[in-house]
Design an enzyme around this catalytic site. Structure first.
Site, PDB file in Angstrom:
ATOM      1  N   ARG A   1       0.820  -1.210   0.000  1.00 30.04           N
ATOM      2  CA  ARG A   1       0.000   0.000   0.000  1.00 30.04           C
ATOM      3  C   ARG A   1       0.859   1.268   0.000  1.00 30.04           C
ATOM      4  O   ARG A   1       0.451   2.291  -0.552  1.00 30.04           O
ATOM      5  CB  ARG A   1      -0.949  -0.002   1.197  1.00 30.04           C
ATOM      6  CG  ARG A   1      -2.111  -0.970   1.003  1.00 30.04           C
ATOM      7  CD  ARG A   1      -3.057  -0.980   2.165  1.00 30.04           C
ATOM      8  NE  ARG A   1      -4.260  -1.747   1.831  1.00 30.04           N
ATOM      9  CZ  ARG A   1      -5.212  -2.053   2.694  1.00 30.04           C
ATOM     10  NH1 ARG A   1      -5.112  -1.661   3.938  1.00 30.04           N
ATOM     11  NH2 ARG A   1      -6.268  -2.742   2.312  1.00 30.04           N
TER      12      ARG A   1
ATOM     13  N   LYS B   1     -16.916 -15.839   4.314  1.00 32.50           N
ATOM     14  CA  LYS B   1     -18.362 -15.746   4.494  1.00 32.50           C
ATOM     15  C   LYS B   1     -19.116 -15.335   3.232  1.00 32.50           C
ATOM     16  O   LYS B   1     -18.718 -14.397   2.542  1.00 32.50           O
ATOM     17  CB  LYS B   1     -18.684 -14.738   5.603  1.00 32.50           C
ATOM     18  CG  LYS B   1     -18.201 -15.156   6.982  1.00 32.50           C
ATOM     19  CD  LYS B   1     -18.564 -14.107   8.008  1.00 32.50           C
ATOM     20  CE  LYS B   1     -18.134 -14.511   9.405  1.00 32.50           C
ATOM     21  NZ  LYS B   1     -18.480 -13.472  10.397  1.00 32.50           N
TER      22      LYS B   1
ATOM     23  N   GLY C   1      -7.494  -6.718  -0.261  1.00 38.33           N
ATOM     24  CA  GLY C   1      -7.653  -7.501   0.963  1.00 38.33           C
ATOM     25  C   GLY C   1      -6.798  -8.752   0.993  1.00 38.33           C
ATOM     26  O   GLY C   1      -5.621  -8.742   0.633  1.00 38.33           O
TER      27      GLY C   1
ATOM     28  N   GLY D   1     -12.556  -3.726   1.037  1.00 35.31           N
ATOM     29  CA  GLY D   1     -13.953  -3.325   1.208  1.00 35.31           C
ATOM     30  C   GLY D   1     -14.424  -2.379   0.129  1.00 35.31           C
ATOM     31  O   GLY D   1     -15.549  -2.481  -0.366  1.00 35.31           O
TER      32      GLY D   1
END
Length: 401
Positions: free
Chosen positions: A35, A200, A359, A383
């Site tokens: 990053r 998930k 991510g 996100g």
């Protein structure tokens, strides 16, 4: 969306830049500086134009309190190494030290402000409180550049409210991210294959909902796949399962069939007696996806699925991948994620446009040793890239219009 060119001549101007330096740390050691490197083009461009570059960012979740372990000191040190200059770190975000360090800047200098999330107002839900705080930060600069794509899906003081107080534009990283993700979602070259993994289903509901009308092929792995297998009436043992999402997933399966979207699920699974916490816990076994033992848990896709997923990816013109296929941090359960990453590399080499959606996926390709230039684009925002793929309006982008 306004870009750097819209800000005009920046020589001698104090330019506030919201970057995303939320890097993983082992103590004070940065374990992945991706990053920081992603922010370099904007920083270098501003320096070349003679601007005084004032960087702000967050690290971790200090929840409005000063947490010494979450100081941006390691970031300032690493950024200085990459730029070949000293990057002073202010001890606060907008207070006396920040003001003094900014006042001492020469053209082309770079200063990093302390973790913006040490201030409770940064993430306040009260717009007035946030706006008053943003004015204090804005007083340090004469223009604002939003270059932290990882936070544009949030309306926070340093990336949203500051833009109301200064001439504002997107940095090169944010501009690059928007172009790449738009290319994959607005009239993409087909076949468009979307590969989803991670733990998930509930994290990816919006993406599936949006892309079931756009994708040609949906490839599902990771912990979320067991909810899909359960929805098809299969035994999933002790694997991760979101029981409350089974009916929703049944609807997705039906909708995919109705829309002519190819839904690709694994044909075999790597199972283990328990979730591995030490070497003694690792006893992998490959079973058919419809024969998972009741006392075992799935932790990766199996060898046949690895080839299947790889081939489906290579047979694509546009590929978007978000989420690992298994517990890639443990070598015994990393082969599925490696196969998907290799599929994207091979597809890119064959002329496809490929996106790694930030991510854990971005961490995986770096940790597994894949070259970054093997992919068309590696997103810096997990996100944010997910919400972009969901078709949501992102506050940090809207404010730049």
């Amino acid at each position: 969306m306004k870009t750097l060119k819209d800000l005009g001549n920046l020589k001698g101007k104090r330019v506030l830049v919201r970057a995303d330096f939320n890097v993983p740390l082992d103590g004070t050691t940065i374990t992945d500086d991706g990053r920081i490197k992603a922010a370099l083009p904007t920083i270098k461009t501003l320096r070349e134009e003679g601007a005084k570059v004032i960087l702000m960012a967050h690290l971790g979740r200090p929840k409005g309190k000063v947490v010494p372990e979450l100081s941006l000191a390691p970031v300032a040190a690493r950024l200085g190494e990459l730029l070949g200059i000293e990057v002073p770190l202010a001890s606060d975000t907008y207070g006396e030290d920040a003001q003094a360090k900014v006042a001492a800047m020469n053209d082309g200098d770079v200063v990093l402000l302390q973790n913006v999330r040490f201030n409770p107002e940064e993430t306040s839900k009260d717009p007035e409180e946030r706006a008053a705080y943003a004015k204090k930060i804005a007083a340090l600069g004469e223009a604002f550049v939003s270059d932290g794509f990882g936070v544009v899906h949030r309306a926070q003081g340093s990336n949203y409210d500051v833009a109301a107080d200064l001439p504002a534009a997107a940095g090169l990283l944010v501009e690059k991210e928007v172009k790449a993700l738009s290319r994959a979602t607005v009239e993409p070259e087909r076949p468009l294959t979307v590969v989803l993994g991670g733990s998930k289903v509930s994290d990816k509901l919006g993406v599936i909902e949006n892309l079931l009308d756009k994708a040609n092929r949906l490839v599902i792995g990771g912990g979320m796949v067991y909810t899909f297998l359960k929805a098809k009436g299969l035994e999933v043992g002790t694997s991760l399962l979101e029981e409350d999402q089974v009916e929703t997933v049944k609807g997705y399966i039906e909708r995919a069939e109705k829309n002519g979207v190819e839904l690709v699920l694994p044909t075999d699974i790597v199972v283990n007696p328990v979730f591995p916490k030490s070497d003694e816990d690792i006893a992998p076994e490959v079973v058919a996806a419809d024969a998972i033992p009741a006392d075992k848990m799935g932790l990766d896709i199996g060898p046949d699925s690895q080839k299947l997923f790889h081939d489906k990816i290579v047979d694509s013109k546009t590929v978007v991948w978000n989420g690992p296929m298994g517990v890639f941090e443990v070598p015994a359960f990393a082969a599925g994620t490696e196969a998907v990453a290799q599929g994207l590399v091979d597809a890119t080499a064959a002329g496809a446009f490929t996106i790694v959606g930030g991510g854990d996926s971005a961490s995986a390709v770096r940790n597994l040793g894949f070259p970054e230039d093997g992919f068309s684009h590696i997103s810096t925002g997990g996100g944010a890239s997910l919400e972009f793929l969901e078709g949501k309006e992102l506050p940090g982008l809207k404010v730049l219009d």
